[in-house]
Scaffold this active site. Structure first.
Site, mmCIF file in Angstrom:
data_model
loop_
_atom_site.group_PDB
_atom_site.id
_atom_site.type_symbol
_atom_site.label_atom_id
_atom_site.label_comp_id
_atom_site.label_asym_id
_atom_site.label_seq_id
_atom_site.Cartn_x
_atom_site.Cartn_y
_atom_site.Cartn_z
ATOM 1 N NE ARG A 52 -66.255 -6.771 -7.960
ATOM 2 C CZ ARG A 52 -65.017 -7.063 -8.355
ATOM 3 N NH1 ARG A 52 -64.494 -6.471 -9.413
ATOM 4 N NH2 ARG A 52 -64.304 -7.959 -7.719
ATOM 5 C CE1 TYR A 106 -82.849 11.496 -15.236
ATOM 6 C CE2 TYR A 106 -80.571 10.960 -14.777
ATOM 7 C CZ TYR A 106 -81.906 10.853 -14.475
ATOM 8 O OH TYR A 106 -82.294 10.095 -13.402
ATOM 9 C CG ASP A 178 -78.821 9.450 -22.119
ATOM 10 O OD1 ASP A 178 -79.657 8.629 -22.548
ATOM 11 O OD2 ASP A 178 -78.777 9.803 -20.924
ATOM 12 C CE LYS A 203 -85.597 6.730 -16.305
ATOM 13 N NZ LYS A 203 -84.638 7.737 -16.701
#
Ligand SMILES: *Cc1c(COP(=O)(O)O)cnc(C)c1O
Length: 278
Positions: A52, A106, A178, A203
């Protein structure tokens, strides 16, 4: 190996690999292990090796590759693009921060900014990406960051990136972009002066439609704060997905160059088409 001197395609394959290789393996093994011997004395929680905390060998090798692809000091992989975006915004906004953000975004980012940030005590204003003259009037004493997408998903609007960077510097804001749709093949945000480049690696970065992942790329100082925040929020990437993403990245340059060429051929064909509006 001086990675800065290597071409992008070579970095996509070799950057970040551990040296010497583990048991001679040409490919980074998957550290499918959640507990590690604690070997460092007197360190804090974030130095304990734990999945984590995004500090397993698979995380760090992949982070070095991502940093090398955009010529940055440091990087962090996350459980999704939205984990990268939400964790970064929560970190840079601090307590009761104000965000300036591009008015086309987005959908997931738009929802996070308009629904979640206000419920957590943050404020935002939309800015028109190609009208830099209108930005200063939107500043508030608690404005901490400015955020754009390289080209927006899905409408492909392109902001004036250099103006965004100059505006952020002038007003001591963290500039965030982004870069998912461009990838490092088509745009290098750190070189242009952005503080933080974010990706949905789901993507083009992975390219094989078989995982969900994200990335934060920037200076060691900025990325370290976001890594600590991610350790608390929990959006780490599992080691097997790290392995798959590292493998997908090896063909990033080949894939995106071909996608560029295909898109250009298609655009040319449509422009010439007898039924084209123009
Ligand atoms: C898909 C996408 C995201 C979100 O990424 P996930 O990996 O689905 O969380 C963020 N930004 C852009 C531009 C995207 O296309």
């Amino acid at each position: 190996m001086n990675e800065k001197e290597l071409g992008l395609g070579t970095r996509a394959i070799h950057a970040g690999r551990v040296d010497p290789r583990i048991e001679g393996a040409a490919v980074m093994p998957i550290f499918q292990c959640s507990v590690y011997e604690h070997t460092v004395e007197g360190t804090d929680y974030h130095d304990v090796r734990y999945p984590r905390l995004s500090n397993l060998p698979n995380h760090t090798a992949l982070a070095r590759k991502l940093a090398a692809l955009e010529g940055a000091e440091d990087a962090l992989v996350t459980a999704s693009g939205m984990a990268a975006i939400s964790t970064t915004l929560l970190q840079v906004l601090g307590t009761g921060g104000h965000l300036l953000i591009q008015d086309q975004l987005y959908g997931g980012t738009h929802a996070f900014v308009t629904h979640d940030l206000p419920s957590l005590g943050h404020q935002y204003d939309f800015i028109s990406p190609d009208d830099a003259a209108s930005w200063p009037a939107k500043l508030r004493p608690n404005t901490r960051a400015v955020y754009v997408e390289t080209m927006t998903n899905p409408l492909l609007k392109v902001a004036d990136h250099r103006a965004v960077v100059a505006f952020a510097r002038e007003h001591s804001l963290v500039s965030i972009i982004d870069n998912t749709f461009a990838t490092p093949v088509n745009f290098q945000p750190i070189e242009v002066g952005f503080d933080l480049s974010l990706h949905s690696c789901t993507k083009y970065m992975n390219g094989h439609t078989d995982l969900v992942a994200g990335a934060v790329i920037g200076s060691t100082e900025n990325v370290q704060g976001i890594r600590h925040r991610l350790g608390h929020l929990g959006g780490c990437l599992d080691p097997h997905a790290c392995f798959l993403l590292d493998r997908g990245l090896k063909t990033l340059v080949l894939r995106v160059e071909r996608q560029n060429a295909n898109a250009m051929a298609l655009a040319g064909c449509l422009a010439e088409h007898r039924r084209s509006a123009a």
